[in-house]
Design an enzyme around this catalytic site. Structure first.
Site, PDB file in Angstrom:
ATOM      1  N   GLY A 240       3.094   4.950  10.040  1.00  0.00           N
ATOM      2  CA  GLY A 240       4.546   5.227   9.508  1.00  0.00           C
ATOM      3  C   GLY A 240       5.407   3.955   9.694  1.00  0.00           C
ATOM      4  O   GLY A 240       6.332   3.942   9.115  1.00  0.00           O
TER       5      GLY A 240
ATOM      6  N   HIS B 188       0.888  -1.240  -0.037  1.00  0.00           N
ATOM      7  CA  HIS B 188      -0.168  -0.039   0.072  1.00  0.00           C
ATOM      8  C   HIS B 188       0.767   1.390  -0.004  1.00  0.00           C
ATOM      9  O   HIS B 188       0.474   2.320  -0.387  1.00  0.00           O
ATOM     10  CB  HIS B 188      -1.126   0.001   1.196  1.00  0.00           C
TER      11      HIS B 188
ATOM     12  N   SER C 298       4.511   1.147   8.714  1.00  0.00           N
ATOM     13  CA  SER C 298       4.024   0.349   7.364  1.00  0.00           C
ATOM     14  C   SER C 298       5.497  -0.078   6.732  1.00  0.00           C
ATOM     15  O   SER C 298       6.018   0.771   6.328  1.00  0.00           O
ATOM     16  CB  SER C 298       3.011   1.038   6.365  1.00  0.00           C
TER      17      SER C 298
ATOM     18  N   SER D   9       2.075  -4.664   7.570  1.00  0.00           N
ATOM     19  CA  SER D   9       0.869  -4.181   7.087  1.00  0.00           C
ATOM     20  C   SER D   9      -0.103  -3.121   7.655  1.00  0.00           C
ATOM     21  O   SER D   9      -0.269  -1.977   7.360  1.00  0.00           O
ATOM     22  CB  SER D   9       0.191  -5.484   6.358  1.00  0.00           C
TER      23      SER D   9
ATOM     24  N   ASP E 113       0.227  -7.511   0.160  1.00  0.00           N
ATOM     25  CA  ASP E 113       0.846  -5.938   0.659  1.00  0.00           C
ATOM     26  C   ASP E 113       2.063  -6.201   0.698  1.00  0.00           C
ATOM     27  O   ASP E 113       2.872  -6.161   1.723  1.00  0.00           O
ATOM     28  CB  ASP E 113       0.027  -5.828   1.953  1.00  0.00           C
TER      29      ASP E 113
END
Length: 430
Positions: A361, A250, A363, A378, A280
């Site tokens: 932040g 993402h 991710s 994720s 992801d």
């Protein structure tokens, strides 16, 4: 003693001698329980995979690690199979539902339980499918979810509540977040790269590359910026010999280019592949084809953890996570093959569920166990104050899909038992 008595006694003695010879041979092929062995995560995964292959998916129901004792616990459906497991030094639990039955439930839930704010995974410790509903699932949505779980589960699934709200852990408000000075990320990942903005300083400090003259290259857990977004780098890799890194899909969908600073003055690379939703993960190739970023994770205390291989997760495995907002956290894998519905059609399957905390932040950041890469952050619920659930994209699946290898040309990629792609063997219970 008369002649007849002597014959009887002599015959009995001969029979006892014969029995003493025959009985050990008769028992030689019988599975005998051994004292439970102590396993590392890697050796447990290897034995579990072997047992699963020998017994078959319809006779097993996953496995997990008893981290405190270092024991491998294997779920089976019969006492005979339990003895076979114990003969290999693992602990056996006779359970009701096979792994194939539990996987059928998860597939049914994907079709029927399409409620935003929900997640589910297979928990081998309970031999059930654990369904979570976050705080946004109320009223008619909760009733619909409960009905779908009861219909699909057949007694093998139940609904529990999560205190938080499931969300992707990108930073800020943009498509993949807006960079913000929240938590311990600093201007560009805190201390992860050293020097000004977290990525300046001596180019050799992070693996010897010059990153196109931008200073030390980032490692796992470092902040990366794309457009108005802030995420975290997962693991440095190579693709056909070229340097690259993995992060969340993402994040990769939100920006085509990524840099080591918010202003974009220290460019890093360009997105080559981004998968989200469904999966992801994203692969970003370094702009400098000669870069040699270090295959390591920032421990956020001035030291790093070398990463030399990739491995599959196991329930009960102790893991650590490094991210640009909250730094280093640790916890335990609690479920496998998890599905999360973040809303707006953003549904991701095949994730690793944990009790490790994370925040926006983080991710894309690294989840690892020792020198093994395990997952990419994720999303989830909660934060690092109150806790919650966090979900990770398995690294092995990202490597397989992109053709990447762990490492970035520093000569030690895929060491420690993995194959050339950094993929470990498929674990039992997946």
């Amino acid at each position: 003693m008369n002649k007849r008595t002597g014959v009887l006694v002599g015959g009995a003695a001969a029979a006892l001698v014969a029995a003493a010879i025959v009985l050990p041979q008769a028992n030689a092929g019988v599975d005998r329980p051994r004292s439970p062995r102590t396993f590392s995560s890697e050796s447990a995964a290897q034995l579990a995979a072997s047992l699963k292959a020998d017994l078959g998916t319809d006779r097993t129901a996953g496995w997990y690690m008893d981290a405190e004792k270092g024991r491998l616990v294997m779920n089976v459906l019969s006492a005979d199979d339990a003895r076979k497991v114990e003969a290999q030094g693992a602990e056996a639990r006779v359970v009701r539902h096979s792994m194939s039955e539990l996987e059928t439930v998860t597939r049914a839930l994907r079709a029927s339980a399409t409620v935003p704010g929900t997640a589910w995974s297979i928990d081998p410790r309970t031999n059930r499918v654990a369904v979570l509903a976050d705080r946004t699932v109320t009223g008619e949505k909760l009733a619909a979810l409960t009905e779908a779980v009861e219909k699909a589960g057949g007694g093998m699934a139940s609904v529990k509540r999560s205190a938080g709200e499931f969300r992707r852990y990108h930073g800020g408000d943009g498509a993949a977040g807006t960079a913000a000075d929240t938590g311990g990320g600093g201007d560009a990942g805190g201390e992860s790269g050293g020097g000004d903005g977290g990525t300046g300083g001596d180019a050799g400090a992070a693996g010897g590359g010059d990153g196109g003259g931008t200073g030390a290259l980032p490692i796992g857990g470092s902040a990366i910026f794309g457009g108005n977004a802030r995420c975290s780098l997962g693991f440095n890799v190579t693709v056909q010999g070229a340097p690259a890194f993995l992060t969340a899909g993402h994040c990769g969908k939100g920006s085509a280019t990524w840099s080591a600073d918010q202003a974009g003055a220290q460019p890093l690379g360009t997105v080559a592949d981004a998968q989200f939703p469904g999966s992801d993960f994203a692969l970003v190739t370094y702009d400098d084809a000669g870069a040699r970023p270090e295959s390591a994770v920032d421990l956020q205390n001035g030291s790093t953890q070398r990463i030399s291989r990739a491995a599959e997760a196991a329930v009960g495995m102790r893991v650590q996570r490094s991210g640009s907002t909250t730094g280093l956290s640790d916890g335990t894998v609690t479920g496998l093959n998890a599905t999360v519905n973040y809303g707006n059609g953003d549904i991701v399957n095949g994730l690793i569920q944990t009790d490790v905390c994370a925040e926006p932040g983080d991710s894309g950041g690294s989840m690892f166990s020792g020198d093994a890469a395990i997952g990419l952050t994720s999303g989830g619920s909660g934060d690092c104050t109150q806790g919650g659930e966090t979900f990770f994209q398995p690294v092995t699946k990202a490597l397989e899909a992109t053709g990447a290898e762990i490492g970035a040309g520093d000569g030690e990629a895929a060491a420690g038992g993995s194959d050339a792609t950094g993929r470990a063997e498929e674990p039992a219970g997946r």
